[in-house]
Design a protein around this motif. Structure first.
Motif, short mmCIF file in Angstrom:
data_model
loop_
_atom_site.label_atom_id
_atom_site.label_comp_id
_atom_site.label_asym_id
_atom_site.label_seq_id
_atom_site.Cartn_x
_atom_site.Cartn_y
_atom_site.Cartn_z
N LEU A 281 0.85 -1.19 0.00
CA LEU A 281 0.00 0.00 0.00
C LEU A 281 0.89 1.24 0.00
O LEU A 281 1.73 1.41 0.88
N ARG A 282 0.71 2.10 -1.00
CA ARG A 282 1.42 3.37 -1.06
C ARG A 282 0.46 4.49 -0.67
O ARG A 282 -0.62 4.62 -1.24
N THR A 283 0.87 5.28 0.32
CA THR A 283 0.07 6.38 0.84
C THR A 283 0.78 7.69 0.51
O THR A 283 1.97 7.84 0.81
N SER A 284 0.07 8.65 -0.12
CA SER A 284 0.71 9.87 -0.60
C SER A 284 -0.10 11.10 -0.21
O SER A 284 -1.33 11.05 -0.12
N ILE A 285 0.64 12.21 0.03
CA ILE A 285 0.01 13.54 0.19
C ILE A 285 0.86 14.53 -0.59
O ILE A 285 2.03 14.28 -0.89
N GLU A 286 0.27 15.67 -0.93
CA GLU A 286 1.03 16.69 -1.63
C GLU A 286 1.94 17.44 -0.66
O GLU A 286 1.61 17.68 0.51
N GLN A 287 3.14 17.78 -1.15
CA GLN A 287 4.11 18.50 -0.32
C GLN A 287 3.54 19.82 0.19
O GLN A 287 3.88 20.28 1.29
N SER A 288 2.66 20.43 -0.56
CA SER A 288 2.09 21.71 -0.15
C SER A 288 1.27 21.58 1.13
O SER A 288 1.13 22.55 1.88
N GLN A 289 0.75 20.38 1.40
CA GLN A 289 0.01 20.19 2.65
C GLN A 289 0.94 20.27 3.86
O GLN A 289 0.61 20.87 4.88
N ILE A 290 2.17 19.72 3.74
CA ILE A 290 3.15 19.84 4.83
C ILE A 290 3.61 21.28 4.95
O ILE A 290 3.84 21.78 6.05
N ASP A 291 3.74 21.99 3.79
CA ASP A 291 4.09 23.42 3.84
C ASP A 291 3.07 24.18 4.69
O ASP A 291 3.43 25.07 5.47
N LYS A 292 1.81 23.83 4.52
CA LYS A 292 0.76 24.52 5.27
C LYS A 292 0.88 24.23 6.77
O LYS A 292 0.68 25.12 7.61
N TRP A 293 1.23 22.99 7.11
CA TRP A 293 1.42 22.66 8.54
C TRP A 293 2.55 23.50 9.13
O TRP A 293 2.42 24.06 10.21
N LEU A 294 3.66 23.55 8.40
CA LEU A 294 4.84 24.27 8.92
C LEU A 294 4.59 25.76 9.03
O LEU A 294 5.20 26.45 9.85
N SER A 295 3.70 26.31 8.20
CA SER A 295 3.42 27.75 8.28
C SER A 295 2.75 28.11 9.61
O SER A 295 2.79 29.27 10.02
N GLU A 296 2.15 27.13 10.28
CA GLU A 296 1.52 27.40 11.58
C GLU A 296 2.57 27.68 12.65
O GLU A 296 2.26 28.31 13.66
N ILE A 297 3.80 27.19 12.47
CA ILE A 297 4.86 27.41 13.47
C ILE A 297 5.37 28.84 13.41
O ILE A 297 5.83 29.40 14.39
N LYS A 298 5.28 29.49 12.26
CA LYS A 298 5.65 30.89 12.08
C LYS A 298 7.12 31.16 12.43
O LYS A 298 7.44 31.98 13.28
N ASN A 299 8.03 30.43 11.80
CA ASN A 299 9.45 30.77 11.91
C ASN A 299 10.05 30.77 10.52
O ASN A 299 9.41 30.40 9.53
N SER A 300 11.29 31.22 10.43
CA SER A 300 11.94 31.38 9.12
C SER A 300 12.89 30.24 8.81
O SER A 300 13.76 30.38 7.97
N TRP A 301 12.75 29.12 9.51
CA TRP A 301 13.62 27.97 9.25
C TRP A 301 13.21 27.28 7.95
O TRP A 301 12.04 27.22 7.60
N THR A 302 14.21 26.73 7.27
CA THR A 302 13.98 25.86 6.12
C THR A 302 14.06 24.43 6.62
O THR A 302 15.07 24.03 7.20
#
Length: 594
Positions: free
Chosen positions: A188-209
């Motif tokens: 079973l391969r489970t996939s999500i778009e990378q942009s969804q993780i980008d949205k999660w990280l934007s909640e932390i509100k820091n400038s880290w890459t």
């Protein structure tokens, strides 16, 4: 020339230049290093906090992805379809597809991650999924399928792939995980778009890459397009060394790099921050501080000369007042006309002179009280030799007459009078005070019989503690006079002792009728009026006398405290300094031969 340099203002300016100005300039040279160390500590705390936030948010949701995948794998419908084999008709395949669609929807609703895309590849080559453009047969021969089977039953995170969704508006790369099903009956391969993780990280509100790598060092999440090639090569070459559970921090190619491996999850997370951005605020602060310090120093040097002239005048007044105090004038004070540091000195000087004057007044009052107490004790004295000889004669007469009980009472009375009239020692051992109380209680047993009892709970190691005379006996006597004499109960008195933090704490407890605040004030009165029980005390020592003697000997932090409930009980707590002495007889010469 020498007179100029003896001036207080010149001395103050010179001292300021030598001890303030020069050290400040030297300190500025070290300031940058100091701020760098401070920043390093702050960056460490900031990075750890950011790391923790990232794992709590992103890590927990990626783990949700794993749990959703396990839910589908363990679903009975999935197992049934895998066991059916490839000999089914197109109609059966469509039924299986519908069944799995419902399974995928149910699994997706159980977690916090939305828009999950599933691809189920069976061992016989069938492909199922919840997205429109499914890959054709032959997936069992693909590298990702073989890799998932190899690491069964653990999930394998795949490197970033191109977006395979035709209707996606972002065309964001896909973050995928593959997991073999029990018995290697499929993957079973489970996939999500990378942009969804980008949205999660934007909640932390820091400038880290943030970059996430799998166990093979392949990038499974992150945007590394804008990173320098040198940094990318550096990260790839050092991947193995920091792929552990320990947190690593280092600088690379103008970036602050923080990494931590999580082998059980198959991830290694790397976070990067541009050092130029990191040090921007501190460099601005350094420049501002340096400029502000130079301006402040120049202004302060100019003001120092003016301030010193105002300092010298009140200092002369202070010197004059000190001279008067030295001559014994406790009314000397410095007039306060300013609100600077010298005025604070003058204020504290005036307060100190008043306190010393009050202290001398207190000492004179204490001397007066001592004289008064000594005078009262002289009035209370009786010729001891006459009393002791008379009591000795009475005791022998009682013994000859075989009145042994009367002889014991007379002996106890003699011991009490012997201690009461002795002026040799002000302090005795706790053992001696207890002996005195026991002699006193023998007289009370003759009067009250079994109506009153005394128990003593004093550890052996405290028996040699030194205490003032007549501390316990007046309290025991007070308990009998006020607690039991007119109260028809069986009176119980208990004496206890304990040591704590260099202090000896004595307790006198009784189950008498107790008393209120008004009665306590009467007991502490200097001269009780009327025919009160105080006039019938054998020692003539009241509670006020005991309290005053303790505080006169040791200070106001020591003394007695009362806790009483009317009709129930009374507890007296006596706090004394713990001073241990040797066992010696109390009296230098005993007049009584009983």
């Amino acid at each position: 020339m020498m007179k100029i340099f003896s001036s207080l203002s010149i001395k103050l300016i010179s001292a300021f230049v030598i001890f303030v100005l020069i050290p400040i300039y030297l300190a500025l040279l070290l300031l940058y290093q100091q701020y760098s160390n401070t920043l390093e500590s702050k960056v460490q705390d900031y990075s750890n906090k950011s790391f923790e936030q990232m794992y709590q948010l992103v890590g927990s949701r990626l783990l949700d992805l794993v749990r959703v995948s396990n839910g589908i794998i363990l679903n009975p419908a999935t197992k049934q379809i895998l066991e059916r084999g490839s000999g089914e008709s197109n109609w059966q395949y469509q039924l299986d597809m519908d069944t799995l669609d419902r399974t995928f929807d149910e699994a997706q609703n159980t977690g916090r991650v939305s828009s999950i895309y599933f691809t189920l590849v069976t061992r016989d080559g069938r492909v199922f999924g919840n997205w429109s453009s499914l890959p054709g047969k032959g997936q069992t021969a693909s590298e990702w399928y073989a890799n998932a089977v190899k690491h069964s039953p653990f999930p394998v995170w795949m490197p970033l792939q191109d977006n395979f969704l035709r209707n996606s508006s972002t065309k964001s790369p896909m973050v995928s995980m593959a997991q073999a099903i029990e018995g290697n009956s499929g993957v079973l391969r489970t996939s999500i778009e990378q942009s969804q993780i980008d949205k999660w990280l934007s909640e932390i509100k820091n400038s880290w890459t943030t970059l996430i790598y799998n166990e093979q060092g392949e990038l499974i999440y992150g945007h590394d397009e804008e990173l320098p090639d040198e940094l990318k090569r550096d990260l790839e070459s050092n991947y193995i060394s920091w792929n552990s559970v320990d947190i690593h921090q280092f600088n690379r190619s103008g970036f602050r790099v923080i990494s931590q491996g999580l082998p059980l999850k198959g991830w290694t997370v790397v976070q990067l921050l541009d050092e130029a951005e990191l040090y921007k605020d501190i460099r601005f602060l350094m420049k501002s501080f340096t400029l502000f310090s130079l301006i402040s120093l120049l202004v302060f040097i100019g003001v120092t000369a003016l301030v010193t002239s105002r300092i010298t005048r009140p200092l002369k007044k202070l010197r004059w007042a000190m001279k008067r105090v030295g001559e014994g004038d406790w009314d000397a004070e410095v007039a306060i006309t300013t609100k600077d540091e010298v005025s604070h000195i003058a204020l504290h000087f005036n307060r100190m002179v008043r306190q010393i004057g009050d202290l001398f007044g207190q000492l004179r009052e204490e001397e007066r009280k001592k004289s008064e107490i000594y005078y009262e004790s002289l009035l209370a004295q009786v010729n001891p030799h006459f009393l002791f000889n008379t009591l000795s004669s009475i005791k022998w007469t009682a013994s000859i007459s075989k009145a042994h009980h009367v002889a014991d009472l007379i002996s106890s009375l003699g011991k009490i009078l012997e201690m009461s009239t002795s002026r040799v020692e002000d302090r005795i051992s706790l053992r001696q005070e207890i002996d005195y109380v026991q002699h006193y209680m023998k007289l009370q047993y003759a009067r009250f019989g079994e109506r009153v009892s005394l128990s003593i709970l004093v550890p052996d190691e405290l028996q040699q503690a030194m205490i003032p005379k007549f501390v316990l006996q007046p309290l025991v006597e007070n308990a009998i006079l006020h607690g039991f004499e007119q109260h028809e109960i069986r009176g119980e008195i208990r004496i206890e002792a304990e040591a704590h933090d260099g202090r000896l704490i004595l307790f006198v407890l009784d189950n008498g009728k107790g008393f209120g605040e008004e009665k306590l004030r009467q007991l502490f009165a200097k001269k009780p009026a009327g025919d009160t029980p105080e006039h019938r005390q054998i020692s003539g020592i009241g509670l006020r006398n005991v309290q005053e003697r303790i505080r006169m000997l040791y200070g106001p932090q020591y003394g007695m405290m009362f806790a009483s409930e009317e009709g129930i009980s009374t507890v007296v707590r006596i706090v004394l300094p713990l001073v241990m002495g040797k066992e010696e007889h109390l009296y230098v010469q005993s007049a009584y031969r009983g």
